[in-house]
Design a protein around this motif. Structure first.
Motif, PDB file in Angstrom:
ATOM      1  N   VAL A 337       0.825  -1.212   0.000  1.00  0.00           N
ATOM      2  CA  VAL A 337       0.000   0.000   0.000  1.00  0.00           C
ATOM      3  C   VAL A 337       0.861   1.266   0.000  1.00  0.00           C
ATOM      4  N   LEU A 338       1.779   1.362   0.944  1.00  0.00           N
ATOM      5  CA  LEU A 338       2.645   2.532   1.069  1.00  0.00           C
ATOM      6  C   LEU A 338       4.069   2.155   0.701  1.00  0.00           C
ATOM      7  N   ARG A 339       4.884   3.151   0.390  1.00  0.00           N
ATOM      8  CA  ARG A 339       6.302   2.889   0.140  1.00  0.00           C
ATOM      9  C   ARG A 339       7.152   3.948   0.828  1.00  0.00           C
ATOM     10  N   GLY A 340       8.457   3.736   0.792  1.00  0.00           N
ATOM     11  CA  GLY A 340       9.369   4.644   1.452  1.00  0.00           C
ATOM     12  C   GLY A 340       9.881   4.112   2.783  1.00  0.00           C
ATOM     13  N   PHE A 341       9.538   2.869   3.120  1.00  0.00           N
ATOM     14  CA  PHE A 341       9.979   2.293   4.391  1.00  0.00           C
ATOM     15  C   PHE A 341      11.354   1.640   4.271  1.00  0.00           C
ATOM     16  N   THR A 342      11.543   0.806   3.251  1.00  0.00           N
ATOM     17  CA  THR A 342      12.830   0.116   3.129  1.00  0.00           C
ATOM     18  C   THR A 342      13.972   1.094   2.853  1.00  0.00           C
ATOM     19  N   GLU A 343      13.693   2.195   2.184  1.00  0.00           N
ATOM     20  CA  GLU A 343      14.766   3.149   1.908  1.00  0.00           C
ATOM     21  C   GLU A 343      15.190   3.901   3.172  1.00  0.00           C
ATOM     22  N   ARG A 344      14.355   3.830   4.220  1.00  0.00           N
ATOM     23  CA  ARG A 344      14.706   4.432   5.499  1.00  0.00           C
ATOM     24  C   ARG A 344      15.084   3.385   6.545  1.00  0.00           C
ATOM     25  N   SER A 345      15.251   2.156   6.105  1.00  0.00           N
ATOM     26  CA  SER A 345      15.550   1.081   7.049  1.00  0.00           C
ATOM     27  C   SER A 345      17.028   0.719   7.024  1.00  0.00           C
ATOM     28  N   PHE A 346      17.510   0.303   8.180  1.00  0.00           N
ATOM     29  CA  PHE A 346      18.881  -0.150   8.364  1.00  0.00           C
ATOM     30  C   PHE A 346      18.789  -1.482   9.106  1.00  0.00           C
ATOM     31  N   PRO A 347      18.613  -2.598   8.352  1.00  0.00           N
ATOM     32  CA  PRO A 347      18.374  -3.885   9.012  1.00  0.00           C
ATOM     33  C   PRO A 347      19.415  -4.245  10.064  1.00  0.00           C
ATOM     34  N   TYR A 348      20.656  -3.870   9.807  1.00  0.00           N
ATOM     35  CA  TYR A 348      21.671  -3.976  10.861  1.00  0.00           C
ATOM     36  C   TYR A 348      22.548  -2.743  10.784  1.00  0.00           C
ATOM     37  N   THR A 349      22.820  -2.162  11.944  1.00  0.00           N
ATOM     38  CA  THR A 349      23.737  -1.027  12.003  1.00  0.00           C
ATOM     39  C   THR A 349      24.504  -1.073  13.316  1.00  0.00           C
ATOM     40  N   SER A 350      25.549  -0.283  13.399  1.00  0.00           N
ATOM     41  CA  SER A 350      26.416  -0.300  14.572  1.00  0.00           C
ATOM     42  C   SER A 350      26.660   1.122  15.057  1.00  0.00           C
ATOM     43  N   LEU A 351      27.404   1.255  16.152  1.00  0.00           N
ATOM     44  CA  LEU A 351      27.698   2.573  16.704  1.00  0.00           C
ATOM     45  C   LEU A 351      28.470   3.439  15.715  1.00  0.00           C
ATOM     46  N   LEU A 352      29.223   2.789  14.837  1.00  0.00           N
ATOM     47  CA  LEU A 352      29.991   3.541  13.851  1.00  0.00           C
ATOM     48  C   LEU A 352      29.084   4.347  12.929  1.00  0.00           C
ATOM     49  N   SER A 353      27.828   3.911  12.765  1.00  0.00           N
ATOM     50  CA  SER A 353      26.920   4.534  11.800  1.00  0.00           C
ATOM     51  C   SER A 353      25.915   5.478  12.435  1.00  0.00           C
ATOM     52  N   VAL A 354      26.092   5.813  13.715  1.00  0.00           N
ATOM     53  CA  VAL A 354      25.095   6.625  14.411  1.00  0.00           C
ATOM     54  C   VAL A 354      24.886   7.974  13.728  1.00  0.00           C
ATOM     55  N   ASP A 355      25.965   8.631  13.336  1.00  0.00           N
ATOM     56  CA  ASP A 355      25.834   9.959  12.724  1.00  0.00           C
ATOM     57  C   ASP A 355      25.005   9.908  11.449  1.00  0.00           C
ATOM     58  N   ASP A 356      25.272   8.901  10.611  1.00  0.00           N
ATOM     59  CA  ASP A 356      24.489   8.754   9.375  1.00  0.00           C
ATOM     60  C   ASP A 356      23.049   8.375   9.694  1.00  0.00           C
ATOM     61  N   LEU A 357      22.863   7.560  10.718  1.00  0.00           N
ATOM     62  CA  LEU A 357      21.526   7.122  11.093  1.00  0.00           C
ATOM     63  C   LEU A 357      20.658   8.300  11.510  1.00  0.00           C
ATOM     64  N   LEU A 358      21.218   9.196  12.303  1.00  0.00           N
ATOM     65  CA  LEU A 358      20.451  10.317  12.832  1.00  0.00           C
ATOM     66  C   LEU A 358      20.094  11.342  11.764  1.00  0.00           C
ATOM     67  N   LYS A 359      20.740  11.276  10.607  1.00  0.00           N
ATOM     68  CA  LYS A 359      20.395  12.171   9.502  1.00  0.00           C
ATOM     69  C   LYS A 359      19.131  11.720   8.777  1.00  0.00           C
ATOM     70  N   CYS A 360      18.733  10.476   8.998  1.00  0.00           N
ATOM     71  CA  CYS A 360      17.604   9.894   8.263  1.00  0.00           C
ATOM     72  C   CYS A 360      16.311  10.120   9.030  1.00  0.00           C
ATOM     73  N   PRO A 361      15.327  10.801   8.458  1.00  0.00           N
ATOM     74  CA  PRO A 361      14.046  10.991   9.158  1.00  0.00           C
ATOM     75  C   PRO A 361      13.267   9.683   9.256  1.00  0.00           C
ATOM     76  N   GLY A 362      12.804   9.369  10.446  1.00  0.00           N
ATOM     77  CA  GLY A 362      11.966   8.186  10.626  1.00  0.00           C
ATOM     78  C   GLY A 362      12.646   6.883  10.283  1.00  0.00           C
ATOM     79  N   PHE A 363      13.914   6.731  10.693  1.00  0.00           N
ATOM     80  CA  PHE A 363      14.627   5.493  10.375  1.00  0.00           C
ATOM     81  C   PHE A 363      14.036   4.303  11.133  1.00  0.00           C
TER      82      PHE A 363
END
Length: 698
Positions: A337-363
């Motif tokens: 029905v809706l889209r835009g979820f997988t492009e904001r998803s990070f199935p696995y991430t680590s502390l190294l990626s926190v800065d990039d993660l916080l740039k993404c709205p509604g991750f």
């Protein structure tokens, strides 16, 4: 057509006691992503504690900025690299000769395909070979083998055909799309075999059958592949002289990646240990105040684009990743029905990626490091997969529950609303995951969310399939979108996300457009109940995508004469329909649903797990002979459609006997006229219908 390459890159990372995680090889060329970032994702926290771990992550994610309109979204995605889905295997081999007694390596395949899980067998073999021969030649062999996989003869389905196939339990649905390819393959195989001196009937995997060609009326011989499930396309990958059978799923929706389990997600957050921490009430999340069920809090958070973390301390990273992928499917409505979820998803991430993660709205992110739990400013919702506990951040933005517009939904509550709130406060766990509505009052019957959750839980306990459970969330999100269109019309005066008289005329006013409600009371209560979440959803990226997608739907739909979905809903649940309205509904289907593509649109809205053709079959028992005749003629038309005939076969005994009786009466009345002979020339074989439906309960 599938992309020219199934796999874009093959990666190899290793853990070195001195260097830490490092990326050793990228084939055939560098991905363009930071090597240290890739190696950290490929070697997740705690990977050395397990012999094997699978995980998924994405490359080249397109993260639209909040507030972007549809034109901006189009410009942002233009010229970007395609989104790549990465399937990663981590292996730990104990070796006394190695430092610290073990070797840890990870190999990953980067592909555009969302069904990346089918590559697991070949990735296992390649990893084993790499341990024996640590050379880039192993990556090259894997790359070539996977890209040599033949998908050229895989059938292509329209969107509605795909939805019909997905919702059907019939393994032979759309068999005809495979028949031409199969017969050509079989004929070629037979001719080749005869030239080499062995009889065709000995060709393995094939059987000879006879059939009557309906066009010529002649009996013909045909070869076909026996016992195939048409929900999959079967092919193979030849790697290291080993033929690996591959079953490519044909019914994945756009927001579905991999082979996750939505049932597991539901069970985790409806278990007796699941809970929601105390927090300040939030209008987007707390539909029932402090007693809102955990799964509903999670679903609301997904729909209103909150920052969501799934924490699985001590769990394999692949397990956490599957929760993230399941959440994307749940929030998007079964991925359809809706889209835009997988492009904001990070199935696995680590502390190294926190800065990039916080740039993404509604991750929507999966982590195994418990440090994330100690930083509530990083997230809005934290879901612990161990306990089923959902924590709402104390730093989440709290919104005033004021609805703008015409004052349709004022903040003051009337007596009915207070009764509903009191009813919601009595929610308790009755059986594992089951929510009990202790009062049988009218308010409880109007608790759409509670009924929905209990229906999902009951279906899981009754062993419904994964596809059926995803279908229930598709219906829920579809309902929310339809309600949003009605809400916008009444609050803002217009909508661009719903079927309206402006885009679908209704000259006589008997059919109507948009969301259908059983009665006016239900309409007002559902609008009031969903108002805050609708306002939350209207500010999300998925809403902006949906506005754009809906306009494309209006341009491409095959039936522009009436709102098909509304009429099916009315047949299912409307409490008051007079004879004129019922006649107008069945007449519209008979008049305007004519060609195969239009029939596909209708059948896609009639999934098997919701009774299939049951809404139409009500017309077989209507008191009006005109309605019964329209119903009969429309079912006869479906009988001549390749998917429609299978829907007819799936009728229960009661419906089938009524159809047979009306058909016989009609034939007896009209057999003397030429026109009747044309209409009913292809008489259905009711004995076949009975045999195909034997064992079905009415």
């Amino acid at each position: 057509m599938p992309p020219s390459r199934h796999v874009e890159y093959v990666l190899l990372a290793e853990f070195d006691i001195d260097k830490g995680a490092s990326l050793s090889h990228q084939y055939p060329e560098p991905t363009g992503t930071d090597e240290h970032y890739l190696s950290e994702l490929m070697l997740p926290d705690g990977a050395h504690l397990r012999a094997e771990d699978w995980t998924i992550f994405f490359l080249n994610q397109r993260i639209p900025l909040e507030g972007s309109d549809s034109e901006t979204l189009k410009e942002e995605t233009a010229g970007k690299k395609p989104l790549l889905h990465v399937l990663n295997l981590v292996r730990t081999k104990h070796d006394t000769a190695a430092r610290r007694g073990a070797m840890v390596k990870a190999m990953a395949i980067c592909t555009r395909h969302r069904y990346l899980h089918v590559y697991k067998p070949v990735l296992l073999l390649a990893m084993e070979n790499y341990f024996h021969n640590p050379s880039i030649a192993i990556l090259e062999e894997l790359y070539n083998a996977v890209n040599a996989m033949d998908l050229s003869q895989m059938p292509q389905f329209s969107w509605h055909e795909q939805q019909i196939l997905r919702a059907s339990d019939n393994k032979h649905m759309f068999e005809e799309k495979f028949t031409e390819i199969q017969d050509a393959q079989a004929k070629e195989t037979l001719e080749s075999g005869q030239q080499n001196g062995f009889p065709g009937q000995d060709v393995p995997g094939y059987e000879r059958r006879n059939y009557i060609d309906l066009v010529s009326g002649q009996r013909k011989d045909a070869l076909s592949l026996a016992g195939k499930d048409r929900h999959f396309f079967e092919t193979k990958i030849v790697y290291d002289n080993i033929k690996l059978p591959i079953r490519v799923p044909l019914t994945l929706n756009p927001e579905e990646v991999g082979d996750f389990s939505l049932i597991k997600l539901v069970n985790t957050f409806t278990s007796p240990t699941s809970s929601v921490t105390s927090h300040s009430p939030h209008p987007h999340l707390d539909s029932y105040g402090p007693n809102t069920p955990p799964l509903l809090v999670l679903l609301n958070a997904l729909l209103t684009q909150k920052r969501i973390i799934f924490l699985g301390h001590g769990h394999p990273s692949g397990e956490v990743a599957n929760y993230v992928l399941a959440a994307c499917a749940m929030g998007s409505g079964g991925g359809a029905v809706l889209r835009g979820f997988t492009e904001r998803s990070f199935p696995y991430t680590s502390l190294l990626s926190v800065d990039d993660l916080l740039k993404c709205p509604g991750f929507i992110a999966g982590v195994t490091n418990p440090t994330f739990e100690d930083h509530p400013s990083w997230w809005d919702i934290l879901c612990n997969i161990d306990t089923g506990k959902i924590t709402v951040s104390r730093d989440i933005t709290t919104l005033a529950q004021v609805v703008p517009g015409s004052g349709l939904l004022a903040p003051e509550r009337n007596l009915d609303d207070l009764a509903l709130a009191r009813s919601a406060s009595t929610l308790i766990l009755n059986s594992p995951g089951r929510y009990d509505e202790r009062s049988s009052s009218r308010d409880n019957r109007d608790n759409y969310d509670l009924e929905f959750l209990n229906e999902v839980i009951a279906a899981i306990q009754s062993h419904y399939s994964e596809t059926s459970i995803r279908g229930k969330f598709e219906e829920y999100v579809t309902k929310l979108v339809a309600l949003s269109a009605v809400y916008e019309e009444e609050t803002y005066g217009a909508t661009t996300i719903g079927v309206t008289p402006d885009n679908t005329p209704d000259p006589e006013g008997l059919l109507g457009t948009g969301c259908a409600f059983p009665d006016e009371h239900t309409r007002q209560r559902e609008l009031h109940y969903f108002a805050a979440r609708i306002e939350g959803w209207r500010s999300t990226i998925s809403y902006k995508y949906y506005k754009k997608d809906f306009q494309i739907f209006l341009q491409q739909r095959k039936n522009r004469h009436f709102d098909v979905a509304r009429q099916i809903t009315r047949l299912r649940s409307a409490k008051e329909l007079n004879d004129r309205q019922v006649t107008a509904i069945y007449q519209a289907f008979w008049t305007y649903i004519v060609d195969p593509a239009q029939i596909d649109e209708v059948l896609a809205l009639l999934p098997h797990y919701r009774g299939g053709l049951a809404p139409f079959c009500f017309g077989l028992f209507h008191s009006s002979p005109i309605v019964r005749q329209y119903t009969l003629q429309f079912l006869n038309r479906l009988r001549n459609h390749p998917a429609g005939i299978r829907f007819i076969h799936a009728l229960n005994r009661f419906q089938r006997l009524a159809y047979e009786r009306l058909y016989s009466e009609s034939m007896a009345t009209t057999s003397k006229t030429t026109s009747a002979q044309k209409v009913y020339s292809n008489e259905p074989n009711f004995s076949t219908l009975r045999s195909n439906s034997s064992g079905r309960s009415s």
